[in-house]
Design a protein around this motif. Structure first.
Motif, mmCIF file in Angstrom:
data_model
loop_
_atom_site.group_PDB
_atom_site.id
_atom_site.type_symbol
_atom_site.label_atom_id
_atom_site.label_comp_id
_atom_site.label_asym_id
_atom_site.label_seq_id
_atom_site.Cartn_x
_atom_site.Cartn_y
_atom_site.Cartn_z
ATOM 1 N N PRO A 236 0.819 -1.223 0.000
ATOM 2 C CA PRO A 236 0.000 0.000 0.000
ATOM 3 C C PRO A 236 0.853 1.273 0.000
ATOM 4 O O PRO A 236 0.457 2.278 -0.603
ATOM 5 N N ILE A 237 2.016 1.224 0.658
ATOM 6 C CA ILE A 237 2.926 2.382 0.685
ATOM 7 C C ILE A 237 3.508 2.626 -0.695
ATOM 8 O O ILE A 237 3.523 3.753 -1.199
ATOM 9 N N LEU A 238 3.990 1.553 -1.330
ATOM 10 C CA LEU A 238 4.622 1.671 -2.649
ATOM 11 C C LEU A 238 3.612 2.064 -3.720
ATOM 12 O O LEU A 238 3.921 2.882 -4.601
ATOM 13 N N ILE A 239 2.413 1.487 -3.655
ATOM 14 C CA ILE A 239 1.392 1.826 -4.651
ATOM 15 C C ILE A 239 0.995 3.290 -4.517
ATOM 16 O O ILE A 239 0.824 4.004 -5.511
ATOM 17 N N LEU A 240 0.860 3.765 -3.267
ATOM 18 C CA LEU A 240 0.544 5.176 -3.059
ATOM 19 C C LEU A 240 1.654 6.061 -3.605
ATOM 20 O O LEU A 240 1.403 7.110 -4.201
ATOM 21 N N ALA A 241 2.903 5.629 -3.420
ATOM 22 C CA ALA A 241 4.052 6.421 -3.870
ATOM 23 C C ALA A 241 4.152 6.475 -5.389
ATOM 24 O O ALA A 241 4.426 7.526 -5.965
ATOM 25 N N PHE A 242 3.919 5.339 -6.070
ATOM 26 C CA PHE A 242 4.158 5.255 -7.513
ATOM 27 C C PHE A 242 2.904 5.357 -8.372
ATOM 28 O O PHE A 242 2.979 5.723 -9.544
ATOM 29 N N PHE A 243 1.736 5.031 -7.809
ATOM 30 C CA PHE A 243 0.517 5.037 -8.610
ATOM 31 C C PHE A 243 -0.562 5.979 -8.078
ATOM 32 O O PHE A 243 -1.599 6.150 -8.717
ATOM 33 N N GLY A 380 5.577 -3.480 -12.259
ATOM 34 C CA GLY A 380 4.403 -2.627 -12.388
ATOM 35 C C GLY A 380 4.754 -1.234 -12.849
ATOM 36 O O GLY A 380 4.107 -0.664 -13.734
ATOM 37 N N VAL A 381 5.807 -0.657 -12.258
ATOM 38 C CA VAL A 381 6.267 0.687 -12.639
ATOM 39 C C VAL A 381 6.893 0.654 -14.023
ATOM 40 O O VAL A 381 6.690 1.556 -14.846
ATOM 41 N N LEU A 382 7.668 -0.406 -14.320
ATOM 42 C CA LEU A 382 8.344 -0.534 -15.616
ATOM 43 C C LEU A 382 7.345 -0.509 -16.769
ATOM 44 O O LEU A 382 7.575 0.151 -17.791
ATOM 45 N N TYR A 383 6.230 -1.221 -16.627
ATOM 46 C CA TYR A 383 5.226 -1.296 -17.689
ATOM 47 C C TYR A 383 4.031 -0.368 -17.438
ATOM 48 O O TYR A 383 3.037 -0.434 -18.166
ATOM 49 N N SER A 384 4.158 0.458 -16.402
ATOM 50 C CA SER A 384 3.102 1.433 -16.058
ATOM 51 C C SER A 384 1.732 0.763 -15.937
ATOM 52 O O SER A 384 0.717 1.279 -16.394
ATOM 53 N N ASN A 385 1.739 -0.406 -15.320
ATOM 54 C CA ASN A 385 0.499 -1.176 -15.160
ATOM 55 C C ASN A 385 0.502 -1.857 -13.793
ATOM 56 O O ASN A 385 1.278 -2.775 -13.553
ATOM 57 N N ILE A 386 -0.380 -1.414 -12.929
ATOM 58 C CA ILE A 386 -0.412 -1.940 -11.562
ATOM 59 C C ILE A 386 -0.845 -3.406 -11.515
ATOM 60 O O ILE A 386 -0.536 -4.124 -10.561
ATOM 61 N N LEU A 387 -1.539 -3.879 -12.553
ATOM 62 C CA LEU A 387 -1.984 -5.270 -12.572
ATOM 63 C C LEU A 387 -0.807 -6.247 -12.629
ATOM 64 O O LEU A 387 -0.895 -7.363 -12.112
ATOM 65 N N TYR A 388 0.307 -5.839 -13.250
ATOM 66 C CA TYR A 388 1.524 -6.659 -13.230
ATOM 67 C C TYR A 388 2.002 -6.851 -11.796
ATOM 68 O O TYR A 388 2.395 -7.944 -11.389
ATOM 69 N N THR A 389 1.958 -5.762 -11.050
ATOM 70 C CA THR A 389 2.382 -5.800 -9.641
ATOM 71 C C THR A 389 1.510 -6.760 -8.832
ATOM 72 O O THR A 389 2.016 -7.611 -8.098
ATOM 73 N N VAL A 390 0.208 -6.630 -8.982
ATOM 74 C CA VAL A 390 -0.726 -7.444 -8.207
ATOM 75 C C VAL A 390 -0.593 -8.921 -8.570
ATOM 76 O O VAL A 390 -0.604 -9.800 -7.695
ATOM 77 N N PHE A 391 -0.434 -9.233 -9.860
ATOM 78 C CA PHE A 391 -0.339 -10.628 -10.303
ATOM 79 C C PHE A 391 0.938 -11.297 -9.795
ATOM 80 O O PHE A 391 0.900 -12.424 -9.271
ATOM 81 N N ILE A 392 2.069 -10.629 -9.929
ATOM 82 C CA ILE A 392 3.348 -11.195 -9.466
ATOM 83 C C ILE A 392 3.325 -11.412 -7.959
ATOM 84 O O ILE A 392 3.756 -12.447 -7.453
#
Length: 419
Positions: A236-243, A380-392
């Motif tokens: 939640p901290i990282l997602i708030l920071a980057f997304f 997630g940040v590399l591909y600008s898609n948070i769904l990559y982050t959640v899936f991995i």
């Protein structure tokens, strides 16, 4: 050699679980029913900051006791437990102050929008208060006062949701946080009132001997649980920071929905299981394996049923209730279901790490989880898609939990054969 299972203590064990379950399920029903309304009322951004607050608070509370709060439960007698209890109460505030001094010094490197002084103050007070309440709960657990713990869960939940509802008119962004803090303060006052007769001077010589005797708690369990807390609360901290706060809010709310039965199970079982497994470690290894297997099977059955319902009928109800305002909510829930199912298989029995003195194994596993978090946010940040982050995060985190579960079941089985 055959060891006879003592039925009476076992039935008492399940009675304590039912006592804890009663309080937890009532508290969770209240939290769920009111929580959905509060989520609709406050919106995604407020939940994003709540997720950040809860994550920081959970991480700091792990460090706040140096994990020596476990000594309150595993003490051999009441005097020893009281001594540890009073020692923990002394060290919480200075350790928490140090944590937030370091965090404040390096805050300029944390690129989080609207993270101002108020958030730091919220996180500091929340961390200190919840850590004090944790110490009191450990002492209640040692005394087997499970009915007290159960009733506290109901009381604190009702207080929190009422305060959060009232505070929306005044603090539309931080009302969830302030309401939670006020409820925890009320609980802290109650805990000190209940334990006032046990507030004594600390015998530091005994504490020194105890630390030496339980040095693995500090050398292995502390870093292990810090890394575990980072792994479970960093996202939640990282997602708030980057997304941004809104996406962090959707992620945090998805986890909150999915983890409700997991929290219900863990809160009902873990404290009772911790106390019971500590007794059975040397007394009856066969019974320990039997109890552990029963808990795992029942946990998985409950979670599978819940996940099937929430990913079918539940998703439809959520869409109608929120009027499709929470984008990606159903997608997050579906992906994260695998991780939550895996967690539910091990989290309620995770005290085995301490009881069996396998703190090094816990440290290795938590390092793995932490690395998975970093890899997930990187892609997630590399591909600008948070769904990559959640899936991995869900896939590899879930696999890790299942491997850890297999290790401990295998270890208990080997111990049983050596009886």
């Amino acid at each position: 050699m055959t060891t006879k299972i003592n039925k009476k203590p076992l039935s008492f064990f399940y009675k304590n679980i039912l006592i804890m379950f009663r309080g937890t399920i009532i508290a969770q029903i209240i939290a769920i029913l009111v929580g959905f309304y509060l989520a609709k009322l406050y919106g995604k951004e407020a939940y994003g900051f709540l997720g950040f607050f809860v994550s920081i608070m959970n991480i700091a509370s792990i460090i706040g006791t140096l994990q020596l709060d476990n000594c309150i439960i595993i003490s051999k007698n009441k005097n020893e437990s009281i001594n540890w209890f009073n020692f923990i109460l002394i060290i919480i505030l200075p350790i928490t102050l140090f944590i937030f001094f370091v965090l404040f010094v390096f805050s300029k490197f944390i690129l989080i929008e609207r993270l101002d002084t108020y958030m730091f103050l919220f996180c500091f007070f929340g961390s200190a208060i919840i850590t004090y309440n944790l110490a009191h709960q450990r002492f209640f657990t040692f005394q087997k006062k499970f009915s007290v713990i159960s009733n506290i869960k109901i009381f604190i939940t009702i207080c929190a949701v009422i305060l959060q509802f009232i505070l929306f008119e005044y603090y539309k962004l931080f009302g969830l946080i302030i309401g939670f803090l006020m409820a925890q303060i009320i609980l802290l006052l109650y805990n000190f009132y209940k334990n006032k007769s046990n507030l004594n001077k600390v015998n530091f010589n005994e504490i020194k001997k105890g630390i030496i005797l339980n040095k693995s708690l500090v050398t292995f369990l502390l870093p292990s649980n810090i890394i575990n807390s980072l792994a479970n609360n960093l996202m939640p901290i990282l997602i708030l920071a980057f997304f941004g706060a809104e996406k962090a809010g959707v992620y945090f709310f998805s986890i909150k929905i999915l983890a409700t039965p997991l929290f219900l199970i863990s809160s009902s079982v873990s404290e009772v299981y911790y106390q019971k497994s500590s007794e059975l470690k040397s007394e009856n290894k066969i019974e320990l394996l039997t109890v552990t297997k029963k808990i795992i099977k029942s946990n998985l059955l409950i979670m599978v049923l819940f996940l099937l319902i929430i990913n079918t009928l539940g998703i439809y109800i959520l869409d109608v209730f929120f009027e499709n305002q929470w984008e990606y909510l159903k997608t997050y829930i579906l992906i994260l279901s695998f991780l939550i199912l895996a967690r539910s298989s091990f989290n309620p029995i995770s005290s085995l790490i301490v009881v069996l003195d396998k703190n090094l194994i816990g440290l290795i596993f938590n390092c793995y989880l932490f690395i998975i978090n970093l890899i997930a946010i990187y892609f997630g940040v590399l591909y600008s898609n948070i769904l990559y982050t959640v899936f991995i995060l869900s896939l590899f985190g879930g696999i890790g939990y299942y491997i850890l579960l297999y290790y401990f079941l295998n270890h208990l089985k080997r111990n049983q054969l050596n009886v």
